[in-house]
Scaffold this active site. Structure first.
Site, PDB file in Angstrom:
ATOM      1  N   GLY A 207       4.716  79.952  19.219  1.00 11.54           N
ATOM      2  CA  GLY A 207       4.803  80.426  20.601  1.00 11.54           C
ATOM      3  C   GLY A 207       4.193  79.420  21.544  1.00 11.54           C
ATOM      4  O   GLY A 207       3.984  78.259  21.172  1.00 11.54           O
ATOM      5  N   ASN A 208       3.932  79.834  22.748  1.00 15.90           N
ATOM      6  CA  ASN A 208       3.300  78.937  23.715  1.00 15.90           C
ATOM      7  C   ASN A 208       2.419  79.756  24.657  1.00 15.90           C
ATOM      8  O   ASN A 208       2.380  80.984  24.563  1.00 15.90           O
ATOM      9  CB  ASN A 208       4.358  78.127  24.466  1.00 15.90           C
ATOM     10  CG  ASN A 208       5.325  79.027  25.207  1.00 15.90           C
ATOM     11  OD1 ASN A 208       4.939  79.688  26.165  1.00 15.90           O
ATOM     12  ND2 ASN A 208       6.572  79.086  24.738  1.00 15.90           N
TER      13      ASN A 208
END
Ligand code: CTP
Length: 395
Positions: A207-208
């Protein structure tokens, strides 16, 4: 926000000018507005609830303790398109500036993000007092429109700045706000927000750090300006902007499906989401034990923005975002060109800055105009600036 777009919540403060707001109610109604009055308890010394109920044909309430089951401060805030506070006394202005919530009106103001017009009325000494001047400045900095009071004869023998302006001036000030804020009426805006997640196994994902705050701020601002908003929301933990149609997604593939479904019927795409550039080649159905977790083979995700922009119809406007840690302008210019965008906003995200924050800064680059530097500001302000640029380019 209401369906009609013309719901006014009129707050009446405890000054003698309260009686003049009875005329304001009538004139607002003549101008096609629907009015609900919320008086402060003090104002009832000047004008009673019966007057407001008779004029508006709507119930009147002053405290949060009445009709508690209906959660009035939230329901009234949600139904208002504009809040007008007239007259606003020195005390009411001070309470608003402090963010107090000690009666129904101040609760509503805190609970509502719609444009707010304040019409002060008080004796000149009180208007010119440093405390009032400071409070007015605080409110203006927060985006409230605070009218200048008229100059003339006050109650008693004093003369100066502090008179309640006539209803016509108040309505023309309101019309300016309505005109300014409805400039995207009927425009269909598709906004992506947040960050996609690509599952590795049932527990882990790639993810980020994107929180979705900027995309949500753009959605909120666009709604307030009359746009129809479709928000494709990737893993955001934020309150849904009232009036937005929301499509929750988790992965880049799901976001692509949503874009394919909604883009064709949109006038504008604002691609604010951080899309994971790659995903695991194989999704493990079972949790991978740590002894087996040496490396993860990745495959690239499609570039959603580039794909969609190369299939666009004439007149559709596409806005990208870029997160960079070096050579901001060069990288952003390449993305603008390669992805075929009308404009891009580039953030400097060195050290994780901006992610999750309410503040931002960076630079707009345009296909058709020189760039604009954006000094540190709120994500709400950036949202409006971005929409101004979009509006100027809508045919
Ligand atoms: N974007 C996209 N699809 C991707 C990657 C990015 O649609 N697979 C969009 C983002 O939503 C953003 C813009 O492209 O509007 C730029 O994203 P950014 O992450 O800054 O750049 P990338 O294209 O991913 O390039 P790089 O990671 O090399 O900087």
């Amino acid at each position: 926000m209401s369906r009609s777009g013309r719901e006014i919540l009129l707050g009446v403060g405890g000054g003698i000018a309260a009686y003049k707001s009875a005329d304001l109610v009538r004139r607002l109604q003549d101008s096609g507005y629907l009015v609900t009055v919320v008086p402060t308890p003090a104002s009832l010394n000047f004008v009673g609830s019966a007057t407001w109920e008779a004029l508006t044909g709507r119930p009147v309430q002053t405290q949060v303790w009445e009709n508690v089951h209906a959660v009035p401060h939230i329901s009234l805030a949600e139904n208002a398109d504009y809040i007008v506070i007239a007259p606003a006394t020195a005390d009411l202005i001070a309470r608003l500036a402090q963010g107090r919530a000690d009666d129904l009106l101040t609760n509503i103001v805190l609970a509502s993000a719609v444009p707010k017009l304040i019409v002060p009325a008080m004796h000149p000494e009180m208007w010119h007092d440093r405390a009032t001047a400071d409070n007015v400045e605080v409110l203006r900095n927060r985006g409230f429109v605070v009218m200048e009071p008229d100059v003339g004869r006050l109650t008693g023998s004093d003369v100066g700045a502090g008179r309640f302006p006539d209803s016509g001036s108040i309505i023309s000030e309101l019309s300016a706000i309505v005109g300014r804020t409805s400039d995207l009426l009927g425009v269909k805006i598709l906004i992506t927000a947040g960050g996609t997640r690509e599952a590795i196994d049932p527990v882990r994902f790639i993810g980020n750090r994107s929180s979705g705050k900027q995309g949500y701020a753009i959605a909120q601002a666009a709604l307030a300006r009359g746009a129809t908003v479709r928000l494709v929301s990737a893993n955001c933990d934020l309150p849904i902007p009232q009036g937005a149609q929301v499509t929750p997604v988790e992965t880049a593939d799901q976001m692509q499906d949503a874009l394919e479904e909604f883009f064709e019927d949109s006038d504008v795409l604002v691609m604010c989401a951080a899309v994971a550039d790659a995903k695991p080649r194989n999704l493990s159905e079972m949790k991978i034990k740590k002894k087996d977790l040496h490396s993860i083979e990745l495959v690239a995700n499609p570039d959603l923005l580039a794909t969609i922009s190369h299939n666009r119809k004439a007149g559709q406007i596409i806005v990208g975002f870029a997160a960079e840690t070096s050579n901001l302008e060069l990288h952003a210019q390449n993305k603008l060109d390669e992805k075929g965008l009308d404009m891009i906003f580039v953030n400097d995200v060195s050290g994780g800055a901006i992610f999750g924050s309410d503040q931002t800064h960076g630079r707009f680059l345009f296909k058709d105009a020189p760039g604009i530097e954006i000094a540190p500001t709120s994500k709400d302000t950036l949202a409006h600036e971005l929409l101004n640029q979009v509006r100027n380019r809508l045919s």
